[in-house]
Design a protein around this motif. Structure first.
Motif, PDB file in Angstrom:
ATOM      1  N   SER A  26      -0.927 -10.207   7.590  1.00 26.54           N
ATOM      2  CA  SER A  26      -0.684 -10.805   6.025  1.00 26.54           C
ATOM      3  C   SER A  26      -1.974 -11.117   5.433  1.00 26.54           C
ATOM      4  N   LEU A  41       0.757  -2.137   4.701  1.00 30.79           N
ATOM      5  CA  LEU A  41       0.901  -3.134   5.610  1.00 30.79           C
ATOM      6  C   LEU A  41       2.359  -2.423   7.031  1.00 30.79           C
ATOM      7  N   GLU A  43       6.430  -4.066   8.827  1.00 28.13           N
ATOM      8  CA  GLU A  43       6.521  -4.899   9.015  1.00 28.13           C
ATOM      9  C   GLU A  43       7.740  -4.914   9.824  1.00 28.13           C
ATOM     10  N   ALA A  51       6.497  -8.657   2.739  1.00 27.75           N
ATOM     11  CA  ALA A  51       7.150  -7.770   1.396  1.00 27.75           C
ATOM     12  C   ALA A  51       8.341  -9.121   0.680  1.00 27.75           C
ATOM     13  N   SER A  72       3.802  -1.933   1.471  1.00 24.89           N
ATOM     14  CA  SER A  72       3.750  -2.331   2.045  1.00 24.89           C
ATOM     15  C   SER A  72       5.519  -1.715   3.250  1.00 24.89           C
TER      16      SER A  72
END
Ligand SMILES: Nc1ncnc2c1ncn2[C@@H]1O[C@H](COP(=O)(O)OP(=O)(O)OP(=O)(O)O)[C@@H](O)[C@H]1O
Ligand SMILES: [Mg+2]
Length: 314
Positions: A26, A41, A43, A51, A72
């Motif tokens: 992050s 990003l 996840e 998020a 994200s």
């Protein structure tokens, strides 16, 4: 180090559960976005912690976070597979396939297929994004904990060997080649000074080497801020012996001693890793009482501060 890392197209954070993979991923993605890189990003954690800290719950499509240049998405195995099938199979037929219990059982029993499509999804997002969409400058992947992450990284290589030739094999070879290219992909190991975290980081490093994948950096997270040194403790003890009214200093001296012991342990851990892994080391200090977003911001600032701060006082 950080400038070097941000020149890659994909950065993955790997490490034992709970060491700070998400926090480091992050922070790096935030730093990249602050520098104006179009950053995505990814996840893999179904809770989507980053998020979620922005109040979003993305699926496979990227959502813009309340930070310029930062997006994200959720990189789920089942979802990536369905995304891939959506590209390959016509719509009405696909709905029937997804609804069938046979498909559900097949997907649940085939982790390898899910892992392969996750790797494919990363590769496609960065290298084969449709021309109609703006390209990403950087993708940061918050990978799952050790074993699962290695399973995921291994898949393109396994698939390439398994299928020999044909479409799947050539796709897998391309994906594998991308992740093996150190100018395009950086693999970061995250660890704390805890023995288990270190030994898992070393194990991951060994497994990566077997796949001819390089460790680009090791991030030591939650390092002591080193508020006290031995001379502070000596001064406190001298003050206590001079005045009985300074009894509370005994407790502070005990905290300082514990901090010093911790830093000795950290130095040993760093030395142990340095002996085994030649990649550069970076330090991320323990931050006190902060939310996920504040933590990422603090670590991003620390990483941006460069070698002085990265060296810490260890
Ligand atoms: N440098 C730090 N200072 C203070 N707290 C931290 C730091 N790094 C991580 N933490 C805290 O430690 C916890 C675990 O961190 P994080 O979620 O980043 O680890 P993880 O490796 O992604 O964990 P998981 O295996 O659950 O995905 C979180 O509560 C986070 O806020
Ligand atoms: Mg995590």
């Amino acid at each position: 180090l950080i400038d070097h890392l941000l020149r890659r197209r994909v950065i993955l954070t790997l490490g034992k559960g709970g060491v700070g993979r998400t926090s480091v991923a992050s922070a790096i993605s935030l730093l990249a976005a602050r520098r104006g890189l179009r950053t995505l990003l990814m996840e893999t954690d179904p809770r989507r912690p980053v998020a979620d800290s922005y109040g979003h719950r993305p699926g496979l499509e990227p959502v813009a976070l309340e930070q310029p240049h930062l997006w994200s998405l959720f990189l789920g195995g089942k979802e990536s597979l369905e995304d891939y099938l959506r590209m390959a199979v016509p719509g009405p037929l696909l709905r029937k396939v997804f609804a069938s219990s046979l498909y559900q059982r097949f997907v649940n029993a085939a982790p390898a297929l899910r892992e392969l499509t996750m790797m494919g999804k990363i590769y496609h997002e960065i290298e084969r994004r449709p021309k109609t969409k703006l390209p990403w400058d950087l993708i940061v992947v918050d990978a799952p904990a050790s074993g699962q992450a290695l399973g995921m990284l291994r898949m393109p290589f396994v698939a390439h060997r398994l299928f020999g030739s044909g479409l799947v094999a050539s796709e897998a070879a391309e994906v594998a080649g991308f992740f093996r290219n150190p100018t395009k992909c950086a693999i970061i190991l995250v660890a704390t000074s805890e023995l288990l975290a270190i030994s898992e980081a070393l194990e991951i490093h060994d497994e990566l080497q077997k796949l001819h994948l390089a460790t680009s950096a090791v991030f030591f997270n939650r390092m002591s801020n080193g508020m006290f040194d031995a001379s502070d403790i000596d001064r406190m003890i001298a003050a206590i012996s001079r005045s009985s009214r300074l009894k509370h200093l005994e407790q502070i001296a005990e905290i300082a001693r514990a901090d010093l012991r911790r830093r000795i342990k950290e130095r040993r851990a760093l030395a142990m890793v340095q002996r085994r892994i030649s990649a550069p080391l970076a330090i991320a200090h323990e931050q006190l009482d902060c939310s996920r977003r504040k933590l990422a911001a603090a670590l991003a600032t620390e990483f941006a501060a460069g070698p002085e701060s990265l060296g810490g006082d260890c």
